[in-house]
Structures are given as C-alpha cells and as structure tokens.
Write a protein that holds these residues in place. Structure first.
Motif, mmCIF file in Angstrom:
data_model
loop_
_atom_site.group_PDB
_atom_site.id
_atom_site.type_symbol
_atom_site.label_atom_id
_atom_site.label_comp_id
_atom_site.label_asym_id
_atom_site.label_seq_id
_atom_site.Cartn_x
_atom_site.Cartn_y
_atom_site.Cartn_z
ATOM 1 N N GLY A 27 0.836 -1.190 0.000
ATOM 2 C CA GLY A 27 0.000 0.000 0.000
ATOM 3 C C GLY A 27 0.871 1.240 0.000
ATOM 4 N N ASP A 28 0.356 2.294 0.585
ATOM 5 C CA ASP A 28 1.091 3.560 0.637
ATOM 6 C C ASP A 28 2.248 3.521 1.631
ATOM 7 N N ARG A 29 2.129 2.714 2.652
ATOM 8 C CA ARG A 29 3.146 2.664 3.709
ATOM 9 C C ARG A 29 3.929 1.357 3.592
ATOM 10 N N TRP A 30 5.109 1.447 3.027
ATOM 11 C CA TRP A 30 5.959 0.286 2.860
ATOM 12 C C TRP A 30 7.396 0.691 3.117
ATOM 13 N N HIS A 31 8.275 -0.282 3.239
ATOM 14 C CA HIS A 31 9.672 -0.025 3.568
ATOM 15 C C HIS A 31 10.584 -0.420 2.415
ATOM 16 N N ALA A 32 11.668 0.288 2.271
ATOM 17 C CA ALA A 32 12.742 -0.095 1.354
ATOM 18 C C ALA A 32 13.794 -0.793 2.218
ATOM 19 N N ASP A 33 13.920 -2.099 2.044
ATOM 20 C CA ASP A 33 14.802 -2.913 2.874
ATOM 21 C C ASP A 33 16.110 -3.203 2.151
ATOM 22 N N HIS A 34 17.171 -3.344 2.913
ATOM 23 C CA HIS A 34 18.460 -3.780 2.361
ATOM 24 C C HIS A 34 18.465 -5.305 2.361
ATOM 25 N N LEU A 35 18.532 -5.934 1.183
ATOM 26 C CA LEU A 35 18.568 -7.398 1.100
ATOM 27 C C LEU A 35 19.769 -7.926 1.887
ATOM 28 N N ALA A 36 20.963 -7.475 1.546
ATOM 29 C CA ALA A 36 22.147 -7.758 2.362
ATOM 30 C C ALA A 36 22.183 -6.643 3.401
ATOM 31 N N PRO A 37 22.132 -6.991 4.676
ATOM 32 C CA PRO A 37 21.977 -5.956 5.697
ATOM 33 C C PRO A 37 23.120 -4.945 5.746
ATOM 34 N N VAL A 38 22.735 -3.721 6.026
ATOM 35 C CA VAL A 38 23.701 -2.637 6.199
ATOM 36 C C VAL A 38 24.201 -2.648 7.638
ATOM 37 N N VAL A 39 23.332 -2.894 8.569
ATOM 38 C CA VAL A 39 23.587 -2.896 10.014
ATOM 39 C C VAL A 39 24.219 -1.572 10.432
ATOM 40 N N ARG A 40 23.457 -0.817 11.129
ATOM 41 C CA ARG A 40 23.937 0.488 11.593
ATOM 42 C C ARG A 40 24.355 0.392 13.056
ATOM 43 N N GLU A 41 25.416 1.095 13.381
ATOM 44 C CA GLU A 41 25.803 1.123 14.787
ATOM 45 C C GLU A 41 24.727 1.911 15.524
ATOM 46 N N LEU A 42 24.387 1.441 16.688
ATOM 47 C CA LEU A 42 23.326 2.100 17.443
ATOM 48 C C LEU A 42 23.924 3.151 18.358
ATOM 49 N N LEU A 43 23.457 4.339 18.191
ATOM 50 C CA LEU A 43 23.877 5.446 19.033
ATOM 51 C C LEU A 43 22.679 5.880 19.862
ATOM 52 N N SER A 44 22.918 6.348 21.039
ATOM 53 C CA SER A 44 21.813 6.855 21.840
ATOM 54 C C SER A 44 22.042 8.331 22.111
ATOM 55 N N LYS A 45 20.934 9.031 22.288
ATOM 56 C CA LYS A 45 21.053 10.438 22.629
ATOM 57 C C LYS A 45 19.958 10.800 23.607
ATOM 58 N N GLN A 46 20.240 11.795 24.391
ATOM 59 C CA GLN A 46 19.279 12.233 25.394
ATOM 60 C C GLN A 46 18.305 13.212 24.751
ATOM 61 N N THR A 47 17.022 12.997 25.041
ATOM 62 C CA THR A 47 15.993 13.886 24.501
ATOM 63 C C THR A 47 15.809 15.073 25.443
ATOM 64 N N HIS A 64 26.782 -2.172 1.199
ATOM 65 C CA HIS A 64 25.436 -2.697 0.964
ATOM 66 C C HIS A 64 24.396 -1.581 0.831
ATOM 67 N N ASP A 65 24.786 -0.357 1.118
ATOM 68 C CA ASP A 65 23.840 0.770 1.098
ATOM 69 C C ASP A 65 23.752 1.360 -0.311
ATOM 70 N N VAL A 66 23.293 0.517 -1.263
ATOM 71 C CA VAL A 66 23.176 0.917 -2.658
ATOM 72 C C VAL A 66 21.803 0.529 -3.184
ATOM 73 N N LEU A 67 21.351 1.216 -4.209
ATOM 74 C CA LEU A 67 20.023 1.003 -4.775
ATOM 75 C C LEU A 67 19.810 -0.452 -5.209
ATOM 76 N N GLU A 68 20.820 -1.072 -5.783
ATOM 77 C CA GLU A 68 20.691 -2.446 -6.271
ATOM 78 C C GLU A 68 20.407 -3.439 -5.140
ATOM 79 N N ASN A 69 20.720 -3.085 -3.925
ATOM 80 C CA ASN A 69 20.523 -3.956 -2.774
ATOM 81 C C ASN A 69 19.187 -3.700 -2.076
#
Length: 133
Positions: A27-47, A64-69
């Motif tokens: 539908g209108d709400r869908w995700h663009a997923d990385h087939l081969a994972p990019v895996v981002r380092e998790l950072l935290s910040k105070q709100t 892996h952060d490319v359109l073809e993936n």
C-alpha cells in the motif's frame, strides 16, 4: 541511503508493487529494505525530556547501502528481518513453527481442530518464486 522519489518508486515496482518477501501487495506505507543488511551502529542520545533513545548511526556495511541492494518490503517483513541476513531470517522464520508448538497452547488447539495445517515446506520468498523460470 536516502532514496529519491524516483528511486523509491523503482524499488516499489521491482516485484510489481509486491513485498519481495511475503508477496503482499504494498500500500502507501511500505519499507525499502536492504537485502544484504547494512547494520547500523546504534547510538543513543538524550531527549529534551531527559530520556534516552536509540538513533541510527553510520552503516557498518556501507557497501550494501546501494540502490541495487534495496527490496520493497511490507512493514511486518522488514521489521521481522531487521539486520539479519536472508538465510538467517529464513531459518528464524522456519524455527517459529516448532516454537509455536512448544509454547503456544492456542496454536496447538486450532491445529487440532484442523484450522491450521503444517506443511513442512521450506521458506521460499516471493522474489525467489518470481525469479524461477
């Protein structure tokens, strides 16, 4: 990778507007997923309220952060897959039948009434079926 509108549409249409994994029509709400994972380092910040939240950091696999993936995915599939490889996710999904049998009484009950039939079939994703001759 932040997709431009035309690139996002290209990803959505990759499998005829279907989720590459389960095959549901997107539908209108869908995700663009990385087939081969990019895996981002998790950072935290105070709100401003003093609580901490996780924010996405730089990709640990930027190659892996490319359109073809990129694959079109419904939200449940993309959230379920997370940062797993395709094969890791396939195995994770397959193990859930055993888990349901072991820990979910209502699942065993509806299976006993014939409302669910376990097939033992391998997990085959929509995009894999679409690529077969």
């Amino acid at each position: 990778m932040r997709l431009k509108k035309a690139e996002r549409e290209q990803v959505r249409l990759k499998y005829g507007g279907h989720c590459a994994y389960c095959g549901v029509l997107l539908g209108d709400r869908w995700h663009a997923d990385h087939l081969a994972p990019v895996v981002r380092e998790l950072l935290s910040k105070q709100t401003a309220g003093g609580t901490w939240k996780l924010v996405s950091g730089k990709p640990l696999r930027p190659e892996h952060d490319v359109l073809e993936n990129m694959m079109p995915a419904c939200a449940p599939c993309n959230i379920s897959k997370g940062g797993q490889t395709l094969e890791g996710w396939r195995a994770w999904i397959a193990r859930h039948v055993e888990s349901l049998n072991n820990y979910t009484p209502i699942y065993r009950l509806i299976k006993a009434y014939g409302l669910i039939a376990e097939t033992g079939a391998p997990v085959v994703f929509y995009f894999e079926k679409e690529q077969q001759p």
